[in-house]
Scaffold this active site. Structure first.
Site, PDB file in Angstrom:
ATOM      1  N   ASP A   1       0.878  -1.179   0.000  1.00  0.00           N
ATOM      2  CA  ASP A   1       0.000   0.000   0.000  1.00  0.00           C
ATOM      3  C   ASP A   1       0.915   1.228   0.000  1.00  0.00           C
ATOM      4  OD1 ASP A   1      -2.297   1.660   0.314  1.00  0.00           O
ATOM      5  OD2 ASP A   1      -2.023   1.691   2.478  1.00  0.00           O
ATOM      6  N   SER A   2       0.316   2.403  -0.152  1.00  0.00           N
ATOM      7  CA  SER A   2       1.100   3.629  -0.039  1.00  0.00           C
ATOM      8  C   SER A   2       1.628   3.816   1.385  1.00  0.00           C
ATOM      9  CB  SER A   2       0.226   4.833  -0.405  1.00  0.00           C
ATOM     10  OG  SER A   2      -0.913   4.858   0.435  1.00  0.00           O
TER      11      SER A   2
ATOM     12  N   GLU B   1      -2.422   8.023   8.487  1.00  0.00           N
ATOM     13  CA  GLU B   1      -0.981   7.781   8.417  1.00  0.00           C
ATOM     14  C   GLU B   1      -0.280   8.402   9.618  1.00  0.00           C
ATOM     15  OE1 GLU B   1       1.776   5.758   6.376  1.00  0.00           O
ATOM     16  OE2 GLU B   1      -0.327   5.831   5.814  1.00  0.00           O
TER      17      GLU B   1
ATOM     18  N   CYS C   1     -11.096   3.084   0.605  1.00  0.00           N
ATOM     19  CA  CYS C   1      -9.651   3.311   0.770  1.00  0.00           C
ATOM     20  C   CYS C   1      -9.258   2.485   1.984  1.00  0.00           C
ATOM     21  CB  CYS C   1      -9.376   4.795   1.014  1.00  0.00           C
ATOM     22  SG  CYS C   1      -7.687   5.149   1.589  1.00  0.00           S
ATOM     23  N   THR C   2      -8.197   1.709   1.871  1.00  0.00           N
ATOM     24  CA  THR C   2      -7.861   0.793   2.965  1.00  0.00           C
ATOM     25  C   THR C   2      -7.481   1.546   4.247  1.00  0.00           C
ATOM     26  OG1 THR C   2      -5.628   0.596   2.003  1.00  0.00           O
ATOM     27  CG2 THR C   2      -7.209  -1.141   1.494  1.00  0.00           C
ATOM     28  N   HIS C   3      -7.013   2.779   4.120  1.00  0.00           N
ATOM     29  CA  HIS C   3      -6.723   3.559   5.331  1.00  0.00           C
ATOM     30  C   HIS C   3      -7.993   3.779   6.167  1.00  0.00           C
ATOM     31  CE1 HIS C   3      -2.871   4.599   3.417  1.00  0.00           C
ATOM     32  NE2 HIS C   3      -2.492   5.134   4.559  1.00  0.00           N
TER      33      HIS C   3
ATOM     34  N   TYR D   1      -1.039   8.497  -2.096  1.00  0.00           N
ATOM     35  CA  TYR D   1      -1.199   8.342  -3.550  1.00  0.00           C
ATOM     36  C   TYR D   1      -2.412   9.141  -4.068  1.00  0.00           C
ATOM     37  CZ  TYR D   1       1.959   4.187  -3.892  1.00  0.00           C
ATOM     38  OH  TYR D   1       3.021   3.323  -3.898  1.00  0.00           O
ATOM     39  N   GLY D   2      -3.369   9.362  -3.192  1.00  0.00           N
ATOM     40  CA  GLY D   2      -4.661   9.942  -3.613  1.00  0.00           C
ATOM     41  C   GLY D   2      -4.563  11.174  -4.494  1.00  0.00           C
TER      42      GLY D   2
ATOM     43  N   CYS E   1      -4.536  -1.533  -1.797  1.00  0.00           N
ATOM     44  CA  CYS E   1      -4.756  -0.095  -1.974  1.00  0.00           C
ATOM     45  C   CYS E   1      -5.734   0.093  -3.122  1.00  0.00           C
ATOM     46  CB  CYS E   1      -3.417   0.572  -2.295  1.00  0.00           C
ATOM     47  SG  CYS E   1      -3.537   2.317  -2.692  1.00  0.00           S
ATOM     48  N   ASN E   2      -6.860   0.714  -2.841  1.00  0.00           N
ATOM     49  CA  ASN E   2      -7.868   0.954  -3.887  1.00  0.00           C
ATOM     50  C   ASN E   2      -7.324   1.890  -4.961  1.00  0.00           C
ATOM     51  OD1 ASN E   2     -10.789   0.030  -2.641  1.00  0.00           O
ATOM     52  ND2 ASN E   2      -9.354   0.638  -1.065  1.00  0.00           N
ATOM     53  N   THR E   3      -6.554   2.893  -4.533  1.00  0.00           N
ATOM     54  CA  THR E   3      -6.038   3.898  -5.460  1.00  0.00           C
ATOM     55  C   THR E   3      -5.069   3.256  -6.449  1.00  0.00           C
ATOM     56  OG1 THR E   3      -6.240   5.497  -3.667  1.00  0.00           O
ATOM     57  CG2 THR E   3      -4.911   6.160  -5.545  1.00  0.00           C
TER      58      THR E   3
HETATM   59  N1  DGL Z   1      -4.785   3.176   1.095  1.00  0.00           N
HETATM   60  C1  DGL Z   1      -4.995   3.693  -0.188  1.00  0.00           C
HETATM   61  C2  DGL Z   1      -6.318   3.283  -0.813  1.00  0.00           C
HETATM   62  O1  DGL Z   1      -6.819   2.234  -0.488  1.00  0.00           O
HETATM   63  C3  DGL Z   1      -4.500   5.031  -0.610  1.00  0.00           C
HETATM   64  C4  DGL Z   1      -4.365   6.147   0.342  1.00  0.00           C
HETATM   65  C5  DGL Z   1      -3.466   7.209  -0.269  1.00  0.00           C
HETATM   66  O2  DGL Z   1      -2.274   6.926  -0.358  1.00  0.00           O
HETATM   67  O3  DGL Z   1      -3.969   8.270  -0.672  1.00  0.00           O
HETATM   68  O4  DGL Z   1      -6.845   3.954  -1.654  1.00  0.00           O
END
Ligand code: DGL
Length: 261
Positions: free
Chosen positions: A6-7, A148, A180-182, A38-39, A69-71
């Site tokens: 993931d990011s 984060e 988003c996994t976060h 990453y968003g 990570c969805n992104t």
């Molecule tokens: N955890 C990530 C997701 O699932 C991305 C969060 C990020 O880096 O912006 O989208």
């Protein structure tokens, strides 16, 4: 060995589900903390990171890669599969399908990063799996960074979450997809805001089951965990107890810094 990345720390929610589903598997987790979030990034940038990390995990001997990570999945899972055709790749996509199937109001919301929210992949997911259901796509800029840095307590952020949820409830949404996994690590703050009028939808457990189906020999090992990060690797391990994942720290055999990935 199974590689999960993931990011940053968001994908630890997926890693935990995989570790529960496959307790004997050797796992390696890579957080691209030198480039999180990453968003707000471009698709080209995210693709470059995903391919570099994919090659690194393949070189380490991973027989399955989970893009937690969805992104990154939306921007680059296809490119990663084309680049590494010999390795099965599991991506993470917002749980639009389970949310649409279970919604009683026929209105659902997807909370996601800016990049995922505008992605063609999410638009396609909605067209395919949410016919006849109204889908409110809600970009949540800054939320992944709050997770984060574990900076949940600012009144301004609490207020922002409360206002967003209230607006979605008022619009009739009865499922809020954590896209988003976060955001899994915001569940304890979001759930009380739902007032029993809606449910959160998280796909960590189904993703872990998909990883189990595809893992084959990659699921072997001794239940060890290697934590890697492109910056501040020690923080990754230290974050586990704070995220309710202290049990994962006990499986960790080493942490490594990978500034060169
Ligand atoms: N955890 C990530 C997701 O699932 C991305 C969060 C990020 O880096 O912006 O989208």
């Amino acid at each position: 060995m199974i590689g999960v990345f993931d990011s940053g720390i968001g994908g630890l929610s997926v890693l935990a589900a995989i570790a529960r589903t496959l307790p004997g598997a050797d796992l390696t987790y890579l957080a691209d903390t030198a480039h999180v979030p990453y968003g707000p990034r471009s698709d080209a940038f995210i693709q470059g990171r995903v391919l570099a990390i994919g090659h690194h995990l393949a070189a380490q001997g991973c027989g399955l890669i989970v893009v937690a990570c969805n992104t990154a999945t939306a921007a680059a899972v296809q490119a990663l599969r084309a680049e590494l055709p010999q390795i099965p790749v599991v991506g993470v996509e917002p749980g639009v399908k389970p949310a649409a199937q279970s919604s009683r109001t026929r209105r659902i919301a997807v909370l996601a990063t800016e990049s995922t929210a505008r992605s063609e992949r999410l638009a396609r997911l909605i067209r395919t799996h949410a016919e006849g259901v109204q889908v409110l796509v809600e970009p949540c800029p800054g939320w992944a960074t709050r997770v984060e840095t574990r900076d949940f307590d600012s009144p301004a952020f609490r207020q922002e979450m409360a206002e967003k949820v209230e607006r979605l409830l008022a619009a009739g949404a009865d499922r809020l997809v954590l896209g988003c996994t976060h955001y899994s690590f915001l569940s304890h703050l979001l759930t009380p805001l739902l007032q029993g009028r809606a449910e959160l939808v998280d796909v960590a457990a189904p993703v872990a089951r998909q990883a189990q189906r595809l893992a084959g020999r990659a699921a072997g090992g001794q239940g060890r965990l290697l934590l890697q990060a492109t910056a501040r690797p020690e923080q990754l391990r230290h974050s586990l107890p704070a995220l309710g994942l202290g049990w994962l720290a006990e499986r960790t055999r080493e942490s490594a810094c990978l500034a060169a990935v």
